[in-house]
Design a protein around this motif. Structure first.
Motif, PDB file in Angstrom:
ATOM      1  N   ASN A  87       0.638  -1.100  -0.034  1.00  0.00           N
ATOM      2  CA  ASN A  87      -0.170   0.014   0.027  1.00  0.00           C
ATOM      3  C   ASN A  87       0.841   1.313  -0.082  1.00  0.00           C
ATOM      4  OD1 ASN A  87      -2.544  -0.997  -0.236  1.00  0.00           O
ATOM      5  ND2 ASN A  87      -2.925  -0.910   2.140  1.00  0.00           N
ATOM      6  N   TYR A 122       0.495   3.920  -2.814  1.00  0.00           N
ATOM      7  CA  TYR A 122      -0.250   5.363  -2.556  1.00  0.00           C
ATOM      8  C   TYR A 122       0.960   6.465  -2.457  1.00  0.00           C
ATOM      9  CZ  TYR A 122      -4.279   2.550  -2.214  1.00  0.00           C
ATOM     10  OH  TYR A 122      -5.240   1.496  -2.729  1.00  0.00           O
ATOM     11  N   ASP A 133       5.235   6.295   5.058  1.00  0.00           N
ATOM     12  CA  ASP A 133       5.735   6.757   3.441  1.00  0.00           C
ATOM     13  C   ASP A 133       5.729   8.039   3.479  1.00  0.00           C
ATOM     14  OD1 ASP A 133       2.871   7.472   3.037  1.00  0.00           O
ATOM     15  OD2 ASP A 133       2.339   5.283   3.086  1.00  0.00           O
ATOM     16  N   ILE A 162      -3.935  10.156   4.064  1.00  0.00           N
ATOM     17  CA  ILE A 162      -5.283  10.024   4.313  1.00  0.00           C
ATOM     18  C   ILE A 162      -6.020  10.999   5.038  1.00  0.00           C
ATOM     19  CG2 ILE A 162      -7.008   8.220   4.996  1.00  0.00           C
ATOM     20  CD1 ILE A 162      -4.470   6.258   5.033  1.00  0.00           C
ATOM     21  N   TYR A 205     -13.733  -0.780   2.089  1.00  0.00           N
ATOM     22  CA  TYR A 205     -13.720   0.662   2.394  1.00  0.00           C
ATOM     23  C   TYR A 205     -12.615   1.383   1.396  1.00  0.00           C
ATOM     24  CZ  TYR A 205     -14.297   5.185   4.447  1.00  0.00           C
ATOM     25  OH  TYR A 205     -14.490   6.574   4.691  1.00  0.00           O
ATOM     26  N   ARG A 206     -12.965   2.268   0.612  1.00  0.00           N
ATOM     27  CA  ARG A 206     -12.074   2.990   0.076  1.00  0.00           C
ATOM     28  C   ARG A 206     -12.217   4.435   0.175  1.00  0.00           C
ATOM     29  NH1 ARG A 206     -12.808  -1.175  -4.714  1.00  0.00           N
ATOM     30  NH2 ARG A 206     -11.118  -1.855  -4.546  1.00  0.00           N
ATOM     31  N   VAL A 207     -10.942   5.282   0.338  1.00  0.00           N
ATOM     32  CA  VAL A 207     -10.794   6.541   0.546  1.00  0.00           C
ATOM     33  C   VAL A 207     -11.486   7.065  -0.613  1.00  0.00           C
ATOM     34  CG1 VAL A 207      -9.539   8.525   0.872  1.00  0.00           C
ATOM     35  CG2 VAL A 207      -8.985   6.294   2.167  1.00  0.00           C
ATOM     36  N   ARG A 226      -8.725   6.272  -6.778  1.00  0.00           N
ATOM     37  CA  ARG A 226      -6.951   5.989  -6.420  1.00  0.00           C
ATOM     38  C   ARG A 226      -6.805   4.492  -6.207  1.00  0.00           C
ATOM     39  NH1 ARG A 226      -5.475   7.530  -0.310  1.00  0.00           N
ATOM     40  NH2 ARG A 226      -6.406   9.743  -0.506  1.00  0.00           N
ATOM     41  N   SER A 227      -7.907   3.804  -5.715  1.00  0.00           N
ATOM     42  CA  SER A 227      -7.911   2.261  -5.589  1.00  0.00           C
ATOM     43  C   SER A 227      -7.846   1.516  -6.765  1.00  0.00           C
ATOM     44  CB  SER A 227      -8.935   1.723  -4.533  1.00  0.00           C
ATOM     45  OG  SER A 227      -9.136   2.536  -3.473  1.00  0.00           O
ATOM     46  N   GLY A 253      -5.812  -2.303  -6.363  1.00  0.00           N
ATOM     47  CA  GLY A 253      -6.204  -2.826  -4.925  1.00  0.00           C
ATOM     48  C   GLY A 253      -7.411  -3.428  -4.977  1.00  0.00           C
ATOM     49  N   THR A 254      -7.844  -4.222  -4.110  1.00  0.00           N
ATOM     50  CA  THR A 254      -9.080  -4.928  -3.825  1.00  0.00           C
ATOM     51  C   THR A 254      -9.936  -4.647  -2.800  1.00  0.00           C
ATOM     52  OG1 THR A 254      -8.166  -6.620  -2.171  1.00  0.00           O
ATOM     53  CG2 THR A 254      -7.830  -7.418  -4.325  1.00  0.00           C
ATOM     54  N   GLY A 255      -9.326  -3.587  -2.053  1.00  0.00           N
ATOM     55  CA  GLY A 255     -10.037  -3.084  -0.901  1.00  0.00           C
ATOM     56  C   GLY A 255     -10.280  -4.033   0.437  1.00  0.00           C
ATOM     57  N   GLY A 307      -7.118  -5.337   1.569  1.00  0.00           N
ATOM     58  CA  GLY A 307      -5.839  -5.703   2.330  1.00  0.00           C
ATOM     59  C   GLY A 307      -5.702  -5.123   3.558  1.00  0.00           C
ATOM     60  N   LEU A 308      -6.408  -4.125   4.027  1.00  0.00           N
ATOM     61  CA  LEU A 308      -6.278  -3.693   5.405  1.00  0.00           C
ATOM     62  C   LEU A 308      -7.107  -4.590   6.234  1.00  0.00           C
ATOM     63  CD1 LEU A 308      -6.003   0.107   5.210  1.00  0.00           C
ATOM     64  CD2 LEU A 308      -4.109  -1.446   5.657  1.00  0.00           C
ATOM     65  N   SER A 314       1.675   8.586   5.566  1.00  0.00           N
ATOM     66  CA  SER A 314       1.129   7.909   6.376  1.00  0.00           C
ATOM     67  C   SER A 314       2.062   7.002   7.348  1.00  0.00           C
ATOM     68  CB  SER A 314       0.230   6.960   5.660  1.00  0.00           C
ATOM     69  OG  SER A 314      -0.632   7.689   4.813  1.00  0.00           O
ATOM     70  N   PHE A 369       1.616   3.374   9.299  1.00  0.00           N
ATOM     71  CA  PHE A 369       0.896   2.326  10.026  1.00  0.00           C
ATOM     72  C   PHE A 369       1.615   1.629  10.715  1.00  0.00           C
ATOM     73  CE2 PHE A 369      -2.904   2.001   7.031  1.00  0.00           C
ATOM     74  CZ  PHE A 369      -2.584   3.156   6.067  1.00  0.00           C
TER      75      PHE A 369
HETATM   76  P1  ADP Z   1      -6.910  -1.519  -1.307  1.00  0.00           P
HETATM   77  O1  ADP Z   1      -6.506  -2.801  -1.958  1.00  0.00           O
HETATM   78  O2  ADP Z   1      -7.595  -0.680  -2.323  1.00  0.00           O
HETATM   79  O3  ADP Z   1      -5.469  -0.635  -1.215  1.00  0.00           O
HETATM   80  P2  ADP Z   1      -6.637  -1.583   1.472  1.00  0.00           P
HETATM   81  O4  ADP Z   1      -7.570  -2.000   2.365  1.00  0.00           O
HETATM   82  O5  ADP Z   1      -5.382  -2.085   1.511  1.00  0.00           O
HETATM   83  O6  ADP Z   1      -7.367  -1.510   0.039  1.00  0.00           O
HETATM   84  O7  ADP Z   1      -6.550  -0.222   1.846  1.00  0.00           O
HETATM   85  C1  ADP Z   1      -8.002   0.354   2.088  1.00  0.00           C
HETATM   86  C2  ADP Z   1      -7.772   1.968   1.472  1.00  0.00           C
HETATM   87  O8  ADP Z   1      -6.920   2.761   2.363  1.00  0.00           O
HETATM   88  C3  ADP Z   1      -7.129   2.130   0.240  1.00  0.00           C
HETATM   89  O9  ADP Z   1      -8.268   2.056  -0.855  1.00  0.00           O
HETATM   90  C4  ADP Z   1      -6.511   3.586   0.315  1.00  0.00           C
HETATM   91  O10 ADP Z   1      -7.217   4.547  -0.330  1.00  0.00           O
HETATM   92  C5  ADP Z   1      -6.126   3.587   1.468  1.00  0.00           C
HETATM   93  N1  ADP Z   1      -4.689   3.515   1.886  1.00  0.00           N
HETATM   94  C6  ADP Z   1      -4.197   2.339   2.493  1.00  0.00           C
HETATM   95  N2  ADP Z   1      -2.793   2.531   2.813  1.00  0.00           N
HETATM   96  C7  ADP Z   1      -2.522   3.846   2.356  1.00  0.00           C
HETATM   97  C8  ADP Z   1      -1.330   4.477   2.479  1.00  0.00           C
HETATM   98  N3  ADP Z   1      -0.298   4.100   2.728  1.00  0.00           N
HETATM   99  N4  ADP Z   1      -1.508   5.920   1.931  1.00  0.00           N
HETATM  100  C9  ADP Z   1      -2.622   6.326   1.371  1.00  0.00           C
HETATM  101  N5  ADP Z   1      -3.827   5.936   1.667  1.00  0.00           N
HETATM  102  C10 ADP Z   1      -3.915   4.370   1.936  1.00  0.00           C
END
Ligand code: ADP
Length: 435
Positions: free
Chosen positions: A331, A335, A360, A365, A378-380, A384-385, A390-392, A394-395, A419, A421
């Motif tokens: 991620n 991003y 990073d 966010i 959930y996507r911001v 951008r996703s 991305g699959t949405g 990962g987190l 960001s 994490f």
């Molecule tokens: P995705 O597969 O869409 O990346 P995630 O569950 O990994 O799904 O992340 C959810 C959302 O969190 C992403 O769609 C993205 O908008 C935001 N996000 C995750 N990691 C970052 C990051 N390092 N910087 C900015 N936005 C992030």
């Protein structure tokens, strides 16, 4: 202000004193007359006290005092009567409140149990009799003697009731119960037990459905992918076809990723909390994750810095930890603008707990999204996703894995700045040694 009864009493006493003094003066037996008068007065007081006490004892304050009680004594009797009437009214009001609360508790479908600070049962409602089989002889017994499930005993004794406890009923295994404990007063506890069998079954059905659908979709998708790849490898394809096949390949790849992530999530949800634990050295694990992330970064040329002790290891499942940390690093790549740095740092604190930070300098966010970021899909912002592929999920996977390792994910971010994490592992999951 002096009350009338007291004034009357005083007047009587002074008149009595004056009369006896006068009689003593006229008769020549001044002292004797005064003594007799005082003795009579004391006797009269004793009689009044006796009448007051008899009224309190015999009539139990139910009937008004009789006319024997005069002046100040009558006033005292009236005051006692008034206080008693008020007290009775208050008692009746409280009794009504208690009865209403009991009626309410009886009408509740959830079981409610009151336990004192020693853990002895004081009271329960009707639902507790049906759900938990409590009987009147159980009053005053230790709750842990009646609900003996080891997980309940541990939860009850530990005293940390932030999260409810879900348990399968020991008598009826198909039944799922949820225990909420609230402390009040001086260590007393209110236990609310809910039958969540229906919700549990629905949740189970949802998990099974997602797992089955994902599993069933995998085979046709593999076949489609095979054909699309074969067709894409064909020489001399018209440009219209090669464009279409390239897009099909991308979409098939996305679907494969989605299905794999869904299967990973449902496996994490259905497996028991920790299936396989081993010592996982952090530095080699993070090195392989960084190597993979470099491949994902490709021409975007991100730089990676890895810091922290080589002696650090975590007790857990290597495959799961790799997937959780890899999601965070990938991620960070996806991003962040090209050629920016991604820092991975491991730290331990004085209590022996460990943290892995992934920092990073990317797009960041908005804080309002952070609490919901680990929800599935959930996507911001979807743009951008989609761009990141991305699959949405990962987190959501990362959060589940960390939960299975008793760890916690904390996110801090500034839009436009980057960001961080951080995965916080408790000391019991951390090993420090020379490998
Ligand atoms: P995705 O597969 O869409 O990346 P995630 O569950 O990994 O799904 O992340 C959810 C959302 O969190 C992403 O769609 C993205 O908008 C935001 N996000 C995750 N990691 C970052 C990051 N390092 N910087 C900015 N936005 C992030």
């Amino acid at each position: 202000m002096i009350r009338r009864g007291f004034q009357t009493e005083l007047r009587w006493f002074l008149a009595w004193l004056f009369t006896s003094t006068l009689v003593g003066y006229l008769s020549g037996f001044f002292l004797l007359s005064l003594l007799v008068a005082l003795c009579l007065y004391v006797l009269w007081i004793f009689r009044q006290i006796y009448s007051l006490e008899s009224w309190i004892l015999q009539a139990r304050l139910r009937t008004p005092p009789d006319n024997d009680l005069r002046s100040i004594w009558g006033d005292i009797a009236d005051d006692v009567m008034l206080m008693h009437t008020r007290h009775e009214k208050e008692k009746a009001r409280l009794q009504t409140v208690v009865s209403r609360v009991q009626e309410m508790a009886t009408a509740l479908k959830d079981s409610v149990i009151l336990v004192d600070k020693r853990g002895d049962i004081e009271w329960w409602n009707q639902a507790a009799e049906q759900l938990l089989g409590f009987q009147s002889v159980d009053r005053g017994h230790q709750i842990t003697n009646l609900i003996r499930h080891p997980r309940f005993v541990h939860y009850f004794d530990k005293g940390n009731y932030k999260e409810p406890l879900a348990l399968a009923d020991l008598r009826r295994q198909y039944q799922q119960l949820e225990f909420h404990i609230h402390t009040f007063g001086q260590g007393d506890r209110l236990i609310v037990v809910r039958d969540v069998t229906r919700l549990y079954k629905l949740e189970q059905m949802r998990k099974d459905f997602v797992a089955n659908v994902s599993h069933e979709l995998r085979t046709p998708l593999t076949v489609i992918r095979g054909y699309v790849e074969t067709l894409a490898d064909t020489d001399d394809l018209p440009p219209r076809w090669s464009n279409a096949l390239e897009q099909m390949q991308q979409q098939v790849q996305r679907m494969t990723g989605l299905i794999n992530d869904l299967l990973t999530l449902s496996r994490l949800e259905t497996d028991s909390r920790q299936t396989h634990s081993e010592k996982v050295q952090l530095t080699p694990l993070l090195n392989t994750i960084v190597d993979d992330a470099r491949t994902v970064s490709g021409e975007r040329n991100h730089t990676f810095t890895l810091s922290g002790s080589d002696r650090l290891a975590l007790v857990g499942n290597e495959r799961e930890l790799r997937s959780a940390l890899s999601n965070l690093v990938v991620n960070a790549v996806n991003y962040s603008p090209p050629a920016t740095n991604i820092a991975i740092a491991c730290e331990t604190d004085s209590n022996g707990a460990a943290v892995v930070h992934i920092r990073d300098n990317g797009i960041g966010i908005d804080p309002r999204h952070i609490p919901r970021l680990t929800e599935r899909f959930y996507r911001v912002d979807s743009g951008r996703s989609a761009a990141s592929g991305g699959t949405g999920l990962g987190l959501a996977i990362t959060k589940h894995v960390l939960y299975r390792h008793d760890a916690e994910l904390r996110i801090s971010s500034k839009p436009g700045k980057g960001s961080q994490f951080s995965c916080h592992f408790p000391a019991r999951r951390v090993v420090i040694g020379d490998w």
